[in-house]
Design an enzyme around this catalytic site. Structure first.
Site, PDB file in Angstrom:
ATOM      1  N   ASN A  94       0.856  -1.189   0.000  1.00 14.46           N
ATOM      2  CA  ASN A  94       0.000   0.000   0.000  1.00 14.46           C
ATOM      3  C   ASN A  94       0.888   1.233   0.000  1.00 14.46           C
ATOM      4  OD1 ASN A  94      -1.423   2.345   1.452  1.00 14.46           O
ATOM      5  ND2 ASN A  94      -3.116   0.989   0.967  1.00 14.46           N
TER       6      ASN A  94
ATOM      7  N   SER B  67     -11.167  -4.749   2.289  1.00 11.19           N
ATOM      8  CA  SER B  67      -9.915  -4.032   2.065  1.00 11.19           C
ATOM      9  C   SER B  67      -9.106  -3.909   3.351  1.00 11.19           C
ATOM     10  CB  SER B  67     -10.217  -2.647   1.498  1.00 11.19           C
ATOM     11  OG  SER B  67      -9.038  -1.986   1.148  1.00 11.19           O
TER      12      SER B  67
ATOM     13  N   ALA C 286      -5.051  -0.196  -3.114  1.00 11.35           N
ATOM     14  CA  ALA C 286      -5.668   1.092  -2.780  1.00 11.35           C
ATOM     15  C   ALA C 286      -6.758   0.771  -1.773  1.00 11.35           C
ATOM     16  CB  ALA C 286      -6.253   1.766  -4.015  1.00 11.35           C
ATOM     17  N   GLU C 287      -6.736   1.415  -0.615  1.00 11.01           N
ATOM     18  CA  GLU C 287      -7.603   0.981   0.477  1.00 11.01           C
ATOM     19  C   GLU C 287      -9.086   1.226   0.200  1.00 11.01           C
ATOM     20  OE1 GLU C 287      -5.092   3.107   0.738  1.00 11.01           O
ATOM     21  OE2 GLU C 287      -5.533   4.811   2.039  1.00 11.01           O
ATOM     22  N   ASN C 288      -9.393   1.994  -0.821  1.00 13.14           N
ATOM     23  CA  ASN C 288     -10.807   2.146  -1.192  1.00 13.14           C
ATOM     24  C   ASN C 288     -11.317   0.946  -1.986  1.00 13.14           C
ATOM     25  OD1 ASN C 288      -8.982   3.248  -3.174  1.00 13.14           O
ATOM     26  ND2 ASN C 288     -10.742   3.999  -4.299  1.00 13.14           N
TER      27      ASN C 288
END
Lengths: 259, 213
Positions: free
Chosen positions: B24, B89, B47-49
């Protein structure tokens, strides 16, 4: 079974003053903008909103903020929203600042019937110790601050480690956006517009989904359903114009210099 | 020329990424890292979304409002990519499957405490996913300038700013050096060009172990 509402206005008609709302979306992506507009038009106020962000000036949840219809927000990030900052700093808006992963899990837990859970996120920080300012008074002093959270030690991977207790976040209503839905409420999301939508949908006691395309039951391959219709109570079909109104917050194309 | 540029910091960080890693990358210098990866190093960027397999910025014709990274920028995805919800996520982060999180910092302490989300007196924007990332990722790498804009050290004995996580940082790469957080203290692994022990110590607010001392 047919969960399709005749209109967005119809679908949100029972969202009254003081209601709590879980709202899907991350940034400007996957935000149920049409249902948000319908809530604005319907007039409910003193809303508590659970959403990762709170829109940007003039867009998404910001249109409810602009009319001072939201009194409390649970969110992880709200930079780039001047009106939000103004209301927070002047004591008009209460903000429960929550780490993003904790927010997602609190919504999921609410939908899964789990009242709380222990997480490593925030241990040793103000999230654990308390003191994050939730509400300022009109002079700019802290009026309401976050409480300290219970901590327990668990052994994980052979190592004793501290975890803090977070509580589930059930809401009266949830509003979400999906790319595809059927009359039973089965939903399919597109790309990174999935984000908080399935979790918000699970957390709502009554969940309303706006869908970019509506199909008949059976048209979505059961293998490809992202959120089973049991979590969805009402469906609103968007017009092509409403679908096309989607906006981009930071439009980047190949070759542009990274920031 | 003394020290590394932003690009050189990213280039040095890229050396720490191995083929097959899940990574990340935070906003700022970390986003430059993919430009410096050799062709035979395939790293899956998270991507944490809700994306594994983030690619470059898209071609104009491929721009999709539904496809953005955690910095809200339009992106493309690489072959083998996947999409998922935010709970999934952060499950892969907290669950320890994320090999590496690379992010910026305001301060890092000798014990590996990280402060990178709030400055008292300034408007708080929220921590986003930073607290989850540093609490969960198997390894945390901080990329930052060695000193802040006021010329004060950002590596300190104890952070004065609100923490993002306690004892979470494994390695710091600044414009001046590569420094590991160890049980014995901060150990200098590498100097940037033109930097020596004396200079580094004078610009660091915590004791450093250099050549074992």
């Amino acid at each position: 079974m047919d969960k399709v509402s005749s209109s967005a206005a119809d679908a949100v008609a029972d969202i009254g003053t003081g209601a709590s709302l879980a709202v899907g979306g991350f940034g400007w992506c996957g935000v149920p903008t049409v249902l948000i507009e319908a809530i604005r038009d319907a007039g409910a106020t003193d809303l508590e909103v659970v959403s990762n962000n709170c829109g940007a000036d003039g867009w998404g949840l910001a249109i409810l903020l602009a009319e001072r219809r939201i009194s409390r927000v649970v969110a992880s990030f709200f930079g780039d929203n001047r009106e939000f900052a103004r209301q927070y700093l002047q004591g008009e808006l209460e903000v429960e600042i929550t780490p993003q992963g904790t927010l997602a899990e609190r919504l999921r837990a609410a939908g899964a019937g789990i009242p709380g859970f222990f997480t490593p996120t925030g241990v040793g920080t103000l999230v654990e110790q308390g003191g994050l300012v939730w509400r300022f008074d009109h002079e700019g002093n802290a009026a309401v601050v976050s409480p300290a959270k219970p901590v327990r030690t668990f052994v994980r991977a052979g190592k004793a480690q501290q975890f803090l207790l977070e509580e589930a976040l059930p809401t009266d209503f949830a509003i979400v956006r999906a790319a595809l839905g059927d009359r039973h409420g089965n939903l399919v999301f597109h790309a990174s517009a999935k984000n908080f939508n399935p979790l918000a949908a699970m957390a709502g006691r009554i969940t309303i989904a706006e869908v970019e395309r509506l199909v008949e039951p059976g048209e979505i391959d059961p293998d490809l359903v992202h959120l089973p219709g049991i979590f969805v109570d009402r469906i609103v079909e968007l017009t092509p114009e409403q679908v096309a109104a989607k906006q981009i917050e930071k439009r980047m194309v190949k070759g542009m210099v990274k920031r | 020329m003394t020290g590394w540029t932003r690009e050189q910091i990213a280039q040095r960080a890229a050396v720490d990424l191995n083929d097959g890693m899940y990574v990340n990358l935070g906003i700022g210098i970390p986003t430059l890292i993919p430009d410096f990866l050799p062709n035979d190093v395939e790293v899956i960027i998270h991507a944490e979304n809700g994306i594994l397999g983030v690619g470059t910025y898209p071609d104009e014709a491929d721009i999709d409002p539904d496809l953005i990274n955690a910095g809200k920028e339009t992106v493309s995805v690489k072959r083998g990519a996947s999409f998922f919800d935010s709970a999934t996520s952060f499950s892969m982060i907290r669950g320890g499957r994320m090999d590496l999180a690379v992010l910026g910092a305001f301060q890092v302490s000798a014990g590996g405490d990280l402060a990178n989300w709030a400055v008292p007196g300034k408007l708080i924007k929220g921590m986003g996913g930073a607290m989850d990332l540093v609490a969960g990722a198997a390894r945390v790498l901080v990329l930052m300038e060695h000193m802040n804009r006021s010329g004060e050290p950002k590596i300190v004995v104890e952070c004065s700013l609100p923490l993002t996580g306690r004892n979470v940082v494994d390695r710091i790469i600044t414009d001046l050096a590569v420094i590991d957080v160890t049980d014995q203290g901060l150990r200098v692994v590498e100097f940037a060009p033109g930097v020596d022990a004396h200079m580094l110590r004078s610009r660091t607010g915590a004791p450093l172990i250099i050549d074992g001392r």
